[in-house]
Design a protein around this motif. Structure first.
Motif, mmCIF file in Angstrom:
data_model
loop_
_atom_site.group_PDB
_atom_site.id
_atom_site.type_symbol
_atom_site.label_atom_id
_atom_site.label_comp_id
_atom_site.label_asym_id
_atom_site.label_seq_id
_atom_site.Cartn_x
_atom_site.Cartn_y
_atom_site.Cartn_z
ATOM 1 N N UNK A 1 0.870 -1.166 0.000
ATOM 2 C CA UNK A 1 0.000 0.000 0.000
ATOM 3 C C UNK A 1 0.910 1.220 0.000
ATOM 4 N N UNK B 1 0.187 4.240 0.232
ATOM 5 C CA UNK B 1 -0.222 5.265 1.187
ATOM 6 C C UNK B 1 0.444 5.061 2.545
ATOM 7 N N UNK B 2 0.857 3.847 2.859
ATOM 8 C CA UNK B 2 1.526 3.616 4.146
ATOM 9 C C UNK B 2 2.858 4.336 4.254
ATOM 10 N N UNK C 1 -0.660 1.442 10.406
ATOM 11 C CA UNK C 1 -0.256 0.143 9.873
ATOM 12 C C UNK C 1 0.581 -0.627 10.907
ATOM 13 N N UNK D 1 -1.399 -2.255 13.496
ATOM 14 C CA UNK D 1 -2.189 -3.408 13.070
ATOM 15 C C UNK D 1 -3.534 -3.045 12.480
ATOM 16 N N UNK D 2 -3.622 -1.812 11.985
ATOM 17 C CA UNK D 2 -4.891 -1.349 11.409
ATOM 18 C C UNK D 2 -4.759 -1.171 9.907
ATOM 19 N N UNK D 3 -5.888 -0.824 9.266
ATOM 20 C CA UNK D 3 -5.862 -0.392 7.881
ATOM 21 C C UNK D 3 -4.982 0.848 7.798
ATOM 22 N N UNK D 4 -4.204 0.961 6.716
ATOM 23 C CA UNK D 4 -3.258 2.076 6.617
ATOM 24 C C UNK D 4 -3.908 3.350 6.141
ATOM 25 N N UNK D 5 -4.832 3.863 6.921
ATOM 26 C CA UNK D 5 -5.499 5.107 6.557
ATOM 27 C C UNK D 5 -4.878 6.272 7.315
ATOM 28 N N UNK E 1 -6.442 5.959 -0.643
ATOM 29 C CA UNK E 1 -6.978 5.083 0.399
ATOM 30 C C UNK E 1 -8.493 5.184 0.472
#
Ligand SMILES: Cc1cc2nc3c(=O)[nH]c(=O)nc-3n(C[C@H](O)[C@H](O)[C@H](O)COP(=O)(O)O)c2cc1C
Ligand code: SF4
Ligand code: FES
Lengths: 459, 159
Positions: free
Chosen positions: A175, A177-178, A187, A190-194, A371
């Motif tokens: 990703x 965006x990370x 990220x 441990x989450x979505x890389x928003x 994202x």
């Protein structure tokens, strides 16, 4: 003037250049981490870091030492939140291929830089966030960490000092965006890389809600060299030391040049020097259509563009009236000519290449990588791609072409993170600088069948 | 059958758990370990990860769907990713893609009938200075020529 150096790259290409033995032989091997931890206070480390004038190598060019000084002072009280160092090795900006070489060929500089930085910002743990695809980079970093730990440079008491430091490699999962710092923090958690809204800034609430410094991998890897030479001497190597843009850094050249490469130079070469002296000139000895200065989010520049700086007080005044291709590349000089320095990896595009197809190719990237949190970015990037494709297919009207400007302008300033500007600014620059080519498509005077991206057919 | 990690990966998981202040932070590393073993992230794996890390399956699923490198369906034995982003395209990436599609008889995004090769495009893989390039499983192949691509694909088709 072009000044080749090898403070970061001396181990490149040497047998086992990535190992501790080579790092000790060629680059002093952890002497600076030892000196920092055993003879300096935390404040002295940050002061030295400030003097080095290292502008962040990740793209935005923020001064490294000043960023370190934003971290809470003193040692955290017992029970207080720990501090973290997060090292950004997500290297995903199109056209950027430099951090990978450090991880593969000089990973110990990255680890030593982490030790010094951790001590300076009051952290005991550093996470190096490496994009998942870079398996060799991760293996080399992990090898270096193991060697350093075996020597007692990492762990509970590095160099005998009662100041624990651990360095861990954290793998991304595909990703772009990370690479944005707050997305990276999510990220790691441990989450979505928003991306997150700022403020709060990472120095106040970063990884796991704790004070965190995020620096690019090359920024951190430059620290041992700066400390080794003395921060002031290091800074003075640069042609732009006087405007606080110091030291040496990695430069990449890719695209339509004879010898694409990554080299280490004192800060301040020009586009012309990079293209002709470093990368052997343009393929087929063609002219230059444009360059992308430092990653696809930085607006393109054309050789005929000149510097406008009539004010003698302007740092750009010495180049007033000259081609932007003769201006030393620095964070502030590039901002001054209307683009961005970015990652210092230049993409060269030769005459004869189709700028409309370039736009479509780039917008496909941004469409793919948004994202999706902000409507202007999610929908805007999709529109930019769709209309670019329509133009390329000869199916767009002049009205739709003009509409592209509105779409791009609608993204600017209306999003959570800088990805939005990173999409809109290069789109606007291509549209403005290549208006006749776009119009030719709309008027049916140019078509996809004649469009080319390569100088010579691939074979 | 419920999913379980191999003993060696189980040991690795214990080591990784030590590195972070929360269990949630192990979501990405654990998903990598699971995919390494099973090839893709099945519903059983989502269940397994959520149990091991005390997370809701919805959280884990949300993470899996966000990142492109977690496969949500079974894939071929070998993964071929051709970079298509501009710096590579300037040096022939589109021709490389066309050549691979012709040779393998599939389009990007598809898997060969024998299940051996999944062909996909990638966005910039940080090798723009050695373009065009592709990634095959864990390895990078750079400065690709037609001959080199043929050799690589032939090896994959054989093995
Ligand atoms: C969309 C986006 C992608 C980014 N990607 C990267 C990246 O791959 N590597 C990087 O070091 N910085 C990247 N950055 C910049 C980081 O957010 C951050 O500014 C940087 O890591 C700070 O380090 P530095 O001050 O040492 O440059 C990105 C920023 C944005 C908005
Ligand atoms: S600007 Fe784009 S990438 Fe950034 S948070 Fe908004 S939608 Fe996501
Ligand atoms: S564009 Fe292909 S590796 Fe960067």
């Amino acid at each position: 003037m072009l000044k080749r150096t090898n403070y970061l790259t001396r181990t490149y290409g040497k047998p086992e250049g990535w190992g501790l033995a080579a790092y000790e032989r060629e680059l002093g091997g952890y002497q600076q981490a030892r000196r920092a931890l055993t003879t300096m206070t935390r404040e002295q480390v940050v002061d030295e870091a400030k003097k080095a004038n290292i502008r962040g190598r990740g793209g935005a060019g923020f001064p490294m030492g000043i960023k370190w000084s934003f971290m809470p002072k003193g040692s955290p009280a017992p029970g207080a939140k720990p501090h973290y160092l997060v090292v950004n090795a997500d290297e995903g900006e199109p056209g950027t291929h430099k951090d990978r070489t450090l991880m593969e060929q000089n990973p110990h500089a990255c680890v030593e830089g982490c030790i010094i930085a951790c001590y300076g910002i009051g952290a005991h743990v550093a996470y190096i966030y490496v994009r998942d695809e870079l398996h060799l980079s991760k293996a080399r970093l992990e090898g270096a960490i193991l060697e350093a730990r075996a020597k007692g440079y990492l762990g509970k008491a590095p160099f005998g000092k009662d100041y624990a430091v651990e360095v861990y490699v954290h793998s991304g999962a595909g990703a772009y965006i990370c690479g944005e710092e707050t997305s990276m923090l999510n990220s790691i958690e441990g989450r979505r890389g928003e991306p997150r809204m700022k403020p709060p800034f990472p120095a106040n609430a970063g990884a796991f809600g704790c004070p965190t410094t995020v620096n690019n991998l090359e920024t951190i890897a430059a620290v041992p060299a700066a400390f080794g030479l003395g921060a002031d001497e290091f800074s003075k190597l640069s042609a732009l030391h006087h405007i606080n843009d110091g030291g040496v850094r990695l430069y990449g050249v890719n695209g339509h040049v004879k010898k694409p490469c990554v080299v280490e130079l004192a800060v301040g070469p020009t586009f012309n020097e990079l293209i002709h002296d470093v990368a052997g000139g343009v393929l087929g000895d063609k002219g230059i259509l444009c360059v992308i200065p430092g990653g696809s989010s930085t607006p393109v520049m054309r050789p005929a563009e000149t510097v406008h700086a009539p004010d003698p007080k302007s740092p750009l005044h010495p180049w007033h009236g000259k081609s932007v291709f003769d201006v030393p590349l620095g964070v502030d000089t590039m901002r001054g000519v209307g683009t961005m320095l970015g990652t210092c990896c230049v993409t060269v595009i030769a005459d004869g290449t189709d700028p409309v197809w370039c736009m479509q190719n780039l917008m496909q990237f941004y469409r793919h990588e948004s994202c999706g949190q902000c409507t202007p970015c999610r929908e805007g990037s999709a529109w930019l791609l769709r209309v670019s494709e329509k133009i390329l297919d000869g199916k767009a009207s002049l009205q739709e072409l003009d509409g592209l400007h509105d779409i791009a302008n609608g993204i600017m300033g209306n999003t959570i993170c800088a990805f939005g500007e990173g999409t809109a600014m290069p789109a606007l620059a291509i549209l403005q600088k290549f208006r006749p080519e776009f119009e030719a498509y709309v008027r049916g005077q140019r078509s996809r069948a004649d469009a080319r991206l390569t100088v010579e057919p691939w074979s | 059958m419920p999913f379980a990690l191999s003993p060696e990966r189980e040991r690795k998981l214990q080591e990784i758990l030590e590195r972070y202040p929360t269990k949630m932070a192990v979501t990405l590393p654990l998903l990598h370990l699971c995919q390494e073993q099973a090839g893709y992230v099945s519903d059983e794996i989502v269940e397994f990860v959520s149990k091991r890390l005390d997370l809701s399956p919805a959280h884990v699923k949300g993470v899996v769907t966000f990142y492109t490198l977690y496969n949500q369906h079974p894939v071929g034995k070998h993964q071929v990713w051709v970079c298509r982003t501009l710096p590579c395209a300037l040096r022939g990436a589109y021709e490389v893609i066309e050549h691979c599609e012709k040779r393998l008889g599939i389009k990007c995004g598809e898997t060969t009938a024998d299940g051996k090769i999944t062909l996909r495009t990638a966005e910039c893989l940080a090798s723009c200075g050695t373009a065009p390039m592709m990634q095959v499983d864990r390895d990078y192949h750079e400065n690709l020529t037609r001959e080199r691509v043929d050799q690589i694909l032939a090896r994959l088709q054989g093995g």
